[in-house]
Design an enzyme around this catalytic site. Structure first.
Site, PDB file in Angstrom:
ATOM      1  CG  ASN A 168      -0.156   4.288  -2.268  1.00  0.00           C
ATOM      2  OD1 ASN A 168      -0.868   4.634  -1.336  1.00  0.00           O
ATOM      3  ND2 ASN A 168       0.850   5.030  -2.687  1.00  0.00           N
ATOM      4  CD  GLU A 198       5.223   4.319  -2.267  1.00  0.00           C
ATOM      5  OE1 GLU A 198       6.185   4.682  -1.562  1.00  0.00           O
ATOM      6  OE2 GLU A 198       4.620   5.077  -3.052  1.00  0.00           O
ATOM      7  CB  CYS A 246      -1.729   1.393  -7.792  1.00  0.00           C
ATOM      8  SG  CYS A 246      -0.432   2.058  -8.825  1.00  0.00           S
ATOM      9  CD  GLU A 276      -5.671   3.536  -8.521  1.00  0.00           C
ATOM     10  OE1 GLU A 276      -4.786   3.170  -7.717  1.00  0.00           O
ATOM     11  OE2 GLU A 276      -5.574   4.539  -9.218  1.00  0.00           O
ATOM     12  CB  CYS A 335      -0.714   4.073 -13.161  1.00  0.00           C
ATOM     13  SG  CYS A 335      -0.838   2.342 -12.669  1.00  0.00           S
ATOM     14  CB  CYS A 371      -4.513   0.952 -12.040  1.00  0.00           C
ATOM     15  SG  CYS A 371      -3.502   0.664 -10.583  1.00  0.00           S
TER      16      CYS A 371
HETATM   17  N1  THU Z   1      -0.388   5.297  -7.091  1.00  0.00           N
HETATM   18  C1  THU Z   1      -1.585   4.726  -6.801  1.00  0.00           C
HETATM   19  O1  THU Z   1      -1.732   3.998  -5.810  1.00  0.00           O
HETATM   20  N2  THU Z   1      -2.615   4.983  -7.618  1.00  0.00           N
HETATM   21  C2  THU Z   1      -2.580   5.863  -8.655  1.00  0.00           C
HETATM   22  O2  THU Z   1      -3.606   6.069  -9.302  1.00  0.00           O
HETATM   23  C3  THU Z   1      -1.341   6.544  -8.996  1.00  0.00           C
HETATM   24  C4  THU Z   1      -0.144   6.125  -8.240  1.00  0.00           C
HETATM   25  C5  THU Z   1       0.719   5.066  -6.165  1.00  0.00           C
HETATM   26  C6  THU Z   1       1.861   4.226  -6.661  1.00  0.00           C
HETATM   27  C7  THU Z   1       2.987   4.719  -5.794  1.00  0.00           C
HETATM   28  O3  THU Z   1       2.921   4.063  -4.533  1.00  0.00           O
HETATM   29  C8  THU Z   1       2.667   6.177  -5.560  1.00  0.00           C
HETATM   30  O4  THU Z   1       1.273   6.310  -5.814  1.00  0.00           O
HETATM   31  C9  THU Z   1       3.458   7.143  -6.440  1.00  0.00           C
HETATM   32  O5  THU Z   1       3.359   6.787  -7.773  1.00  0.00           O
END
Ligand code: THU
Length: 160
Positions: free
Chosen positions: A61, A63, A72, A74, A111, A114
């Site tokens: 991920n 940010e 994310c 994925e 999520c 994704c």
């Molecule tokens: N996140 C992912 O990368 N994948 C997931 O399946 C759930 C959430 C990330 C998004 C954000 O950077 C952090 O996790 C918190 O939500």
């Protein structure tokens, strides 16, 4: 009036029960959490994609101070793989998450955004994508993305 129940099939494995290819992909996803850029949530996610040709692509991920601009793990991994090999179907996706000094004990689940992206890839190649959701106590195996996104909106929805 009618009532309809929609089921999702999940098979629960321990790490040792999985075959070597799946173990390798999970390990790749676990490695990737160390490369996440997640200073805001401190929730580090890794994803690894195996293509039908055996190539593996991984992502984490990413940010952003403008929160919605982040993405994310994925989607990073899936778009990366599709961008390198636009003609090759995806076989398996593994996901792992690490926070507060530990991998999650219960499997991390993707999520909604994704799931929608994963579904597009599955439908684009008309080939099921096996999903592996890693937790230290148990691992979920889901046989395709459709199971994760019932009553989905997809390209055929545009023409009906
Ligand atoms: N996140 C992912 O990368 N994948 C997931 O399946 C759930 C959430 C990330 C998004 C954000 O950077 C952090 O996790 C918190 O939500």
């Amino acid at each position: 009036m009618q009532h309809k129940t929609i089921e999702t099939n999940v098979t629960i494995y321990s790490f040792d029960e999985l075959d070597k290819a799946k173990q390798k992909l999970i390990n790749k996803a676990k490695e990737q959490v160390g490369k996440a850029y997640a200073p805001y949530s401190e929730f580090h996610v890794g994803a690894a994609v195996e293509l039908e040709n055996g190539e593996i692509f991984a992502g984490s991920n990413q940010e952003n101070s403008a929160y919605p601009s982040g993405i994310c793990a994925e989607r990073v991994a899936m778009f990366f793989a599709n961008a390198q090999y636009p003609e090759v179907p995806v076989k398996t996706l593994a996901i792992a998450a690490f926070t507060n000094g530990n991998f999650l004990s219960t499997p991390v689940t993707p999520c909604g955004s994704c799931r929608q992206v994963l579904l597009e890839t599955e439908m684009r190649f008309e080939k099921d994508i096996t999903i592996l959701l890693y937790g230290t106590e148990e691992i979920y195996l889901i046989e395709n993305v459709r199971q994760l996104l019932p009553l989905c909106f997809e390209k055929n929805s545009l023409t009906l």
